[in-house]
Design a protein around this motif. Structure first.
Motif, short mmCIF file in Angstrom:
data_model
loop_
_atom_site.label_atom_id
_atom_site.label_comp_id
_atom_site.label_asym_id
_atom_site.label_seq_id
_atom_site.Cartn_x
_atom_site.Cartn_y
_atom_site.Cartn_z
N VAL A 48 5.48 3.94 0.08
CA VAL A 48 5.44 2.98 0.86
C VAL A 48 4.56 1.27 0.44
CG1 VAL A 48 6.08 1.89 3.15
CG2 VAL A 48 7.11 4.11 2.81
N ALA A 49 4.41 0.69 0.57
CA ALA A 49 3.22 -0.04 -0.17
C ALA A 49 3.24 -1.72 1.21
CB ALA A 49 2.74 -0.61 -1.25
N VAL A 50 2.16 -1.52 1.09
CA VAL A 50 3.08 -3.81 2.46
C VAL A 50 1.96 -4.43 1.57
CG1 VAL A 50 2.64 -4.66 4.07
CG2 VAL A 50 3.03 -2.23 4.21
N GLU A 51 2.81 -5.91 1.04
CA GLU A 51 2.14 -6.62 0.38
C GLU A 51 1.83 -7.52 2.25
OE1 GLU A 51 3.06 -10.98 -2.11
OE2 GLU A 51 4.82 -8.98 -2.32
N ARG A 52 2.80 -8.18 2.62
CA ARG A 52 2.54 -9.06 4.21
C ARG A 52 2.92 -8.26 5.14
NH1 ARG A 52 5.70 -12.55 1.54
NH2 ARG A 52 8.11 -12.73 3.39
N GLY A 53 2.86 -8.60 6.98
CA GLY A 53 3.31 -8.15 7.26
C GLY A 53 2.60 -6.30 7.55
N ARG A 54 3.56 -6.25 8.51
CA ARG A 54 3.29 -4.61 9.00
C ARG A 54 4.29 -3.63 9.22
NH1 ARG A 54 -1.10 -4.63 12.20
NH2 ARG A 54 -1.08 -2.99 13.88
N VAL A 55 4.53 -2.60 8.70
CA VAL A 55 5.49 -1.99 8.95
C VAL A 55 5.17 -0.38 9.59
CG1 VAL A 55 6.28 -2.59 6.61
CG2 VAL A 55 5.24 -0.42 6.46
N ALA A 56 6.09 0.56 9.96
CA ALA A 56 6.06 0.98 10.85
C ALA A 56 6.46 2.45 10.24
CB ALA A 56 6.25 1.62 12.48
N VAL A 57 5.62 3.25 10.01
CA VAL A 57 6.56 4.59 8.43
C VAL A 57 6.76 5.53 9.48
CG1 VAL A 57 6.18 6.29 6.42
CG2 VAL A 57 5.55 3.35 7.04
N HIS A 58 7.68 6.59 9.80
CA HIS A 58 7.69 7.48 10.31
C HIS A 58 8.73 9.20 9.51
CE1 HIS A 58 8.79 10.23 14.06
NE2 HIS A 58 10.29 10.23 13.68
N ARG A 59 7.83 10.10 9.59
CA ARG A 59 8.82 11.26 8.96
C ARG A 59 8.22 12.55 10.41
NH1 ARG A 59 7.19 13.67 3.89
NH2 ARG A 59 4.78 14.65 4.87
N ASP A 60 9.69 12.87 10.67
CA ASP A 60 9.20 14.36 11.22
C ASP A 60 9.96 15.71 11.18
OD1 ASP A 60 11.77 14.02 12.15
OD2 ASP A 60 11.84 13.14 13.85
N GLU A 61 10.59 15.32 9.51
CA GLU A 61 10.98 16.66 8.60
C GLU A 61 10.86 16.27 7.39
OE1 GLU A 61 15.40 17.14 9.68
OE2 GLU A 61 15.20 16.37 12.20
N GLY A 62 11.23 17.00 6.34
CA GLY A 62 10.83 17.24 5.28
C GLY A 62 9.96 17.24 4.32
N GLY A 63 8.76 17.66 6.16
CA GLY A 63 7.13 18.02 5.32
C GLY A 63 6.67 17.72 6.45
N PRO A 64 4.92 17.90 6.70
CA PRO A 64 3.67 17.14 7.38
C PRO A 64 4.97 16.53 7.90
CG PRO A 64 2.84 18.18 6.16
CD PRO A 64 4.06 17.98 5.60
N ALA A 65 4.37 15.95 10.03
CA ALA A 65 4.57 14.99 10.33
C ALA A 65 3.99 13.77 10.15
CB ALA A 65 5.35 15.66 12.14
N PHE A 66 4.66 12.29 10.43
CA PHE A 66 3.73 11.73 9.87
C PHE A 66 4.28 10.34 10.39
CE2 PHE A 66 3.08 7.57 7.99
CZ PHE A 66 0.85 7.92 7.37
N ASP A 67 3.38 9.75 11.20
CA ASP A 67 3.73 8.63 11.63
C ASP A 67 2.56 7.56 12.24
OD1 ASP A 67 4.96 6.76 14.17
OD2 ASP A 67 5.63 8.12 15.13
N ALA A 68 3.04 6.56 11.15
CA ALA A 68 1.33 5.76 11.15
C ALA A 68 2.29 4.11 11.02
CB ALA A 68 0.83 5.66 10.31
N VAL A 69 1.40 3.16 11.46
CA VAL A 69 1.60 1.68 11.16
C VAL A 69 0.76 1.10 10.18
CG1 VAL A 69 1.48 -0.43 12.57
CG2 VAL A 69 2.35 1.10 13.45
N LEU A 70 1.32 0.64 8.62
CA LEU A 70 0.57 0.15 7.65
C LEU A 70 0.48 -1.00 7.59
CD1 LEU A 70 2.22 1.77 4.57
CD2 LEU A 70 0.45 3.07 5.92
N ALA A 71 -0.43 -1.64 7.53
CA ALA A 71 -0.59 -3.26 7.35
C ALA A 71 -1.03 -4.01 5.86
CB ALA A 71 -1.97 -4.07 8.40
N ARG A 72 -1.02 -4.85 5.62
CA ARG A 72 -1.39 -5.24 4.37
C ARG A 72 -2.55 -4.95 3.16
NH1 ARG A 72 -1.83 -9.60 0.91
NH2 ARG A 72 -3.05 -10.10 -0.28
N GLY A 73 -1.41 -4.38 2.40
CA GLY A 73 -3.04 -3.65 1.60
C GLY A 73 -2.62 -2.37 1.56
N ASP A 74 -2.18 -1.73 2.37
CA ASP A 74 -1.74 -0.11 2.62
C ASP A 74 -0.84 0.75 1.67
OD1 ASP A 74 -3.94 -0.69 4.31
OD2 ASP A 74 -2.90 -0.62 6.63
#
Length: 311
Positions: A187-213
């Motif tokens: 996942v890559a963000v050009e503008r704005g913000r996105v929330a990325v969430h995973r709780d299966e298929g690997g270690p859990a991940f939950d974060a908000v990505l902003a521009r350039g992340d």
């Protein structure tokens, strides 16, 4: 004078009426415009419609219920007019067989598609994007490939993209999602913000990505990075392939999607990591030079496919 606010019961009833209409008939352009106007008029309208639509879809595979619906269609419509939730259940079978979920498949080319809410998805070659729901929803599944999403802002209405076990949620932004054959998600963000969430298929991940992340998720974990030029994401639109610590097997697959060169990464080399940027029309030269950067050899098969094997 204060504006009159429609009661929730009235909104739910109207949402059921619209959902029954969408399932039961082919909307004319005028009726489709009426529905879009109603959905846009109040965030509660879209939420209520999505709930009614999901209820229908959840039961869409029950053939016995569909047959019962056709036999009892008149009572179902009377109950719908009375606002009873049972109406939505009994009307499931009407028109479902002719209304499969929307599927976008790019084939061998880059495809630009305007989604039902006015957002735009640019699909890389050999990408498959499936809409969950029928008309008013903003929920998609990226089954394979990669896509750049330019999301139209809609107050209170989430835009969601699922890729494998990872879910990306936004309210208005421009971002890229990649679902690689290896199962790796990017996942890559050009503008704005996105929330990325995973709780299966690997270690859990939950974060908000902003521009350039950006973040890459695989079975081992999540790898975050900062993009030097956020505007350069989805460079494949201009024929450029760029990677930061990508699996060689996924790079090989991309070369096959974006050029006439066919590459196979043999066992032992498939999981080697590649950081590179090159034009798709330079793919053959890139593969030929791989032994200078990785412990691999490159040999052509009789059918012309280039095999990258461990040295």
């Amino acid at each position: 004078m204060n504006a009159t606010v429609a009661p929730d019961d009235d909104i739910e009833g109207k949402a059921r009426d619209w959902a029954l209409t969408v399932f039961g008939e082919r909307l004319s352009p005028e009726r489709a415009d009426d529905l879009r106007d109603w959905l846009a008029a109040d965030p509660r309208h879209a939420e209520a419609y999505d709930q009614a639509e999901q209820l229908m879809l959840a039961l869409s595979g029950v053939d016995a219920l569909a047959r019962e619906t056709r036999q009892t269609r008149a009572p179902a419509w009377r109950w719908a007019a009375a606002g009873l939730p049972l109406a939505a259940c009994l009307a499931i079978g009407v028109g479902l067989a002719t209304r499969p979920p929307q599927i976008l498949d790019s084939g061998r080319t880059v495809r630009i598609a305007t989604l039902s809410d006015g957002s735009v998805a640019t699909l890389a070659p050999e990408t498959r994007l499936r809409k969950v729901g029928l008309f008013g929803g903003r929920h998609y599944v990226l089954e394979r490939g990669e896509a750049l999403f330019d999301v139209r802002h809609a107050q209170g209405r989430k835009f969601q993209v699922e890729a494998g076990e990872t879910e990306v949620t936004v309210l208005g932004t421009r971002f890229e999602v990649r679902h690689a054959p290896s199962g790796e998600i990017g996942v890559a963000v050009e503008r704005g913000r996105v929330a990325v969430h995973r709780d299966e298929g690997g270690p859990a991940f939950d974060a908000v990505l902003a521009r350039g992340d950006s973040v890459t998720l695989d079975a081992a974990g999540a790898h975050r990075a900062k993009l030097a030029d956020p505007a350069a994401i989805a460079g494949w639109r201009q024929g450029r392939l760029s990677y930061v610590s990508a699996r060689l097997t996924d790079v090989a697959n991309d070369i096959g999607r974006f050029s006439a060169v066919r590459v196979v990464a043999a066992p032992g080399a498939a999981d080697l990591r590649v950081t590179a940027s090159f034009r798709a029309d330079q793919s053959r030269a890139f593969v030929a030079n791989l032994p200078t950067a990785l412990p691999v050899t490159v040999r052509p098969r009789a059918d012309g496919v280039l095999v990258v094997a461990p040295r």
